[in-house]
Scaffold this motif. Structure first.
Motif, PDB file in Angstrom:
ATOM      1  N   ASN A 125       0.851  -1.189   0.000  1.00 42.71           N
ATOM      2  CA  ASN A 125       0.000   0.000   0.000  1.00 42.71           C
ATOM      3  C   ASN A 125       0.885   1.237   0.000  1.00 42.71           C
ATOM      4  OD1 ASN A 125      -1.792   2.138   0.714  1.00 42.71           O
ATOM      5  ND2 ASN A 125      -3.229   0.623   1.511  1.00 42.71           N
TER       6      ASN A 125
ATOM      7  N   VAL B 264      -2.988  -0.304  -7.748  1.00 43.08           N
ATOM      8  CA  VAL B 264      -4.311  -0.940  -7.743  1.00 43.08           C
ATOM      9  C   VAL B 264      -4.740  -1.290  -6.327  1.00 43.08           C
ATOM     10  CG1 VAL B 264      -5.531  -3.062  -8.386  1.00 43.08           C
ATOM     11  CG2 VAL B 264      -4.225  -1.815 -10.105  1.00 43.08           C
ATOM     12  N   ASN B 265      -3.806  -1.835  -5.549  1.00 47.71           N
ATOM     13  CA  ASN B 265      -4.126  -2.207  -4.170  1.00 47.71           C
ATOM     14  C   ASN B 265      -4.378  -0.979  -3.309  1.00 47.71           C
ATOM     15  OD1 ASN B 265      -4.274  -4.278  -1.998  1.00 47.71           O
ATOM     16  ND2 ASN B 265      -2.500  -3.181  -1.206  1.00 47.71           N
ATOM     17  N   THR B 266      -3.582   0.071  -3.507  1.00 44.66           N
ATOM     18  CA  THR B 266      -3.731   1.300  -2.727  1.00 44.66           C
ATOM     19  C   THR B 266      -5.082   1.963  -2.992  1.00 44.66           C
ATOM     20  OG1 THR B 266      -1.344   1.652  -2.806  1.00 44.66           O
ATOM     21  CG2 THR B 266      -2.702   3.546  -2.221  1.00 44.66           C
ATOM     22  N   MET B 267      -5.546   1.904  -4.224  1.00 39.43           N
ATOM     23  CA  MET B 267      -6.816   2.539  -4.604  1.00 39.43           C
ATOM     24  C   MET B 267      -8.021   1.644  -4.358  1.00 39.43           C
ATOM     25  SD  MET B 267      -5.559   4.310  -8.189  1.00 39.43           S
ATOM     26  CE  MET B 267      -7.174   5.047  -8.479  1.00 39.43           C
ATOM     27  N   ASN B 268      -7.772   0.437  -3.815  1.00 33.57           N
ATOM     28  CA  ASN B 268      -8.861  -0.513  -3.523  1.00 33.57           C
ATOM     29  C   ASN B 268      -9.689  -0.844  -4.759  1.00 33.57           C
ATOM     30  OD1 ASN B 268      -8.295  -0.722  -0.702  1.00 33.57           O
ATOM     31  ND2 ASN B 268      -9.264   1.282  -0.404  1.00 33.57           N
ATOM     32  N   VAL B 269      -9.003  -0.978  -5.888  1.00 31.69           N
ATOM     33  CA  VAL B 269      -9.696  -1.301  -7.134  1.00 31.69           C
ATOM     34  C   VAL B 269     -10.217  -2.732  -7.109  1.00 31.69           C
ATOM     35  CG1 VAL B 269      -9.408  -1.560  -9.632  1.00 31.69           C
ATOM     36  CG2 VAL B 269      -8.350   0.375  -8.436  1.00 31.69           C
ATOM     37  N   VAL B 270      -9.452  -3.618  -6.486  1.00 32.62           N
ATOM     38  CA  VAL B 270      -9.873  -5.015  -6.389  1.00 32.62           C
ATOM     39  C   VAL B 270     -10.264  -5.313  -4.944  1.00 32.62           C
ATOM     40  CG1 VAL B 270      -8.392  -5.763  -8.276  1.00 32.62           C
ATOM     41  CG2 VAL B 270      -7.515  -5.823  -5.953  1.00 32.62           C
TER      42      VAL B 270
END
Length: 349
Positions: free
Chosen positions: A98, A279-285
């Motif tokens: 993150n 992607v993980n930081t933005m909570n895309v998944v």
């Protein structure tokens, strides 16, 4: 079981997707051997968390390779596994990183991390040069100590074109000082009457492997453990600029060679790692999916480490390992002392 799914996905990645028939079968035997060792290391790593699955996988590979002259049919798959699976593992790690940790750490933590990384690289260069060590080994031991142990070594090795023996020597050296740190740091922290904040910053910036950081810091206190984890995760992200710097250095080194192209040595898997972090930081998944991919990356690392072990000559490792251990000791002591001194200068209490 999820471990079976990870193994099947690793096998698919190892086999070529552009051809069929002979070439796929050519990689199959070696890939299955690496996966079998990785599965054993996965379970043993849970019983021996201090050692960790990656070290166990390397040791299993080395022992098997030096006790059994495996047929030539295994070599292609072992080679493919050590390269393709290793880079895929680094990318998958990004789904558990993150970038927001950098923001929560604050200026003091970033200065501390910068000082630790800087001194480790300087010591590795000058002392390694004085001992007439191979340049790749200097870089791998220095960066492994400075950032995040085996993961950093795995990310950097393809860029500087390090071979399997150089990787195993560096990883084994880093592992030795990880184990020592788990026991020494809590005793030293209590002897110095360090606060939870100071001890957490110290562990997170001076111990390189995440599991060892967590083990040492949480044995001190929960508060120290949480601080150390944030520092360590932020420190791990520093592998991104380090790899890009080494890429530019390698490009300059090979610039005079005919037909050189930056795209041939550019670490695209590190770009993918950065994208996975974003992607993980933005909570895309969903978090569960990110955890699944991150754990898959951990299993892939075991598979790659088993392959590297299978390509390692034990006699060469023992003959070359003494200098690496001495260099690792110098780097570890330097990082430990600089971390304490930097905290003093910053007025951390």
């Amino acid at each position: 079981m999820v471990i079976i799914l990870y193994a099947l996905l690793a096998l698919i990645i190892t086999l070529p997707i552009t051809t069929i028939g002979y070439y796929s079968r050519k990689n199959l035997s070696g890939a299955i051997l690496c996966l079998a060792l990785a599965m054993v290391a996965w379970f043993l790593g849970r019983w021996l968390p201090l050692a960790g699955g990656a070290i166990i996988a390397i040791l299993l590979g080395i022992l098997l390779a030096n006790c059994w002259s495996y047929p030539q049919i295994f070599k292609a798959g072992i080679s493919a596994t050590s390269k393709q699976i290793l880079q895929t593992a680094i990318v998958l790690f990004g789904f558990q990183m993150n970038l927001g940790h950098v923001l929560t750490l604050g200026g003091q933590g970033l200065v501390l991390i910068g000082a630790a990384i800087g001194i480790s690289l300087l010591v590795a260069y000058f002392i390694g040069k004085a001992m007439h060590m191979g340049h790749n080994e200097q870089i791998l031991v220095g960066i492994g100590t400075a950032i995040c142990g085996g993961s950093a070594i795995a990310a950097v090795a393809p860029v500087i074109k390090a071979n399997e023996n150089e990787m195993v020597t560096a990883i084994s050296t880093i592992f030795l000082f990880n184990v020592l740190a788990v026991f020494i740091f809590p005793l030293a922290g209590h002897a110095l009457s360090m606060s939870a904040l100071r001890f957490g910053l110290w562990c997170g910036s001076a111990i390189n492997d995440t599991s060892s950081v967590v083990a040492a810091a949480f044995s001190y206190s929960d508060a120290a453990g949480h601080t150390a984890t944030v520092v360590k995760l932020t420190r791990t992200l520093m592998i991104i600029p380090i790899v890009f710097i080494l890429t530019l250095r390698q490009a300059k080194k090979e610039g005079g060679q005919g037909g050189f192209k930056l795209s041939k040595i550019f670490p695209w898997f590190v770009v993918a790692f950065l994208l996975a972090c974003i992607v993980n930081t933005m909570n895309v998944v969903p978090s569960q999916m990110g955890t699944f991919w991150g754990n898959m990356g951990k299993f892939f690392i075991l598979t790659a480490m088993a392959a590297i072990g299978l390509n390692t000559n034990l006699r060469d490792l023992l003959s070359r390992g003494k200098k690496a251990v001495l260099l690792g000791a110098c780097c570890s002591v330097a990082v430990t002392l600089v971390s304490l001194f930097t905290q003093f200068l910053l007025g951390v209490s």
